[in-house]
Design a protein around this motif. Sequence first.
Motif, PDB file in Angstrom:
ATOM      1  N   THR A  42      56.820  45.238   4.279  1.00 32.43           N
ATOM      2  CA  THR A  42      56.243  45.533   2.963  1.00 32.43           C
ATOM      3  C   THR A  42      56.865  46.796   2.374  1.00 32.43           C
ATOM      4  N   GLU A  46      59.026  47.125  -1.159  1.00 32.09           N
ATOM      5  CA  GLU A  46      58.705  48.059  -2.239  1.00 32.09           C
ATOM      6  C   GLU A  46      59.917  48.887  -2.642  1.00 32.09           C
ATOM      7  N   ARG A  49      62.590  46.665  -4.269  1.00 34.68           N
ATOM      8  CA  ARG A  49      62.163  46.308  -5.627  1.00 34.68           C
ATOM      9  C   ARG A  49      62.422  47.477  -6.590  1.00 34.68           C
ATOM     10  N   ASN A  50      62.210  48.689  -6.118  1.00 34.86           N
ATOM     11  CA  ASN A  50      62.511  49.847  -6.966  1.00 34.86           C
ATOM     12  C   ASN A  50      63.998  49.908  -7.304  1.00 34.86           C
ATOM     13  N   GLY A 104      54.631  51.682  -5.341  1.00 31.73           N
ATOM     14  CA  GLY A 104      55.803  51.471  -4.501  1.00 31.73           C
ATOM     15  C   GLY A 104      56.117  52.597  -3.546  1.00 31.73           C
TER      16      GLY A 104
END
Length: 137
Positions: A42, A46, A49-50, A104
């Motif tokens: 996870t 995050e 994705r950033n 995030g």
Amino acid sequence: MVPTDFVIDINNADDIVSARQAGHELARQLGFSLTDITMIATAISEIARNITSYAGRGQMRVGVQLRDGRQALVVRAEDDGPGIADVDRVLDDGYSTGRGLGLGLPGARRLMDRLQIESELGNGTVIEMWKWIPDSA
């Protein structure tokens, strides 16, 4: 034998999945609990994705390294995006410079044992986070 490093270019949503899977697999091989494996995967999602949201592209490296004299699963994310103006502020829950919820970076920090950020405006960001390898591994 556990591989030393996985290197994943992060350019799109599919690459986020690849990075997550690499971290999941390495954590499993290292003997992390299912809960820890999920937290590691996870946190990787995050951060990846950033990269796609703010820098457009970058790279993640997942491997085993010494940190503070102990073996750790280390995730290093690098991009040459716009950088982060206020590193301390982006670690505050709910703070976001984009359309996100601001979970995030603070979320990743909570999921891992350590998270460090180096960033320079106009020159990108390096995020390194790690989780100590269980003694039974």
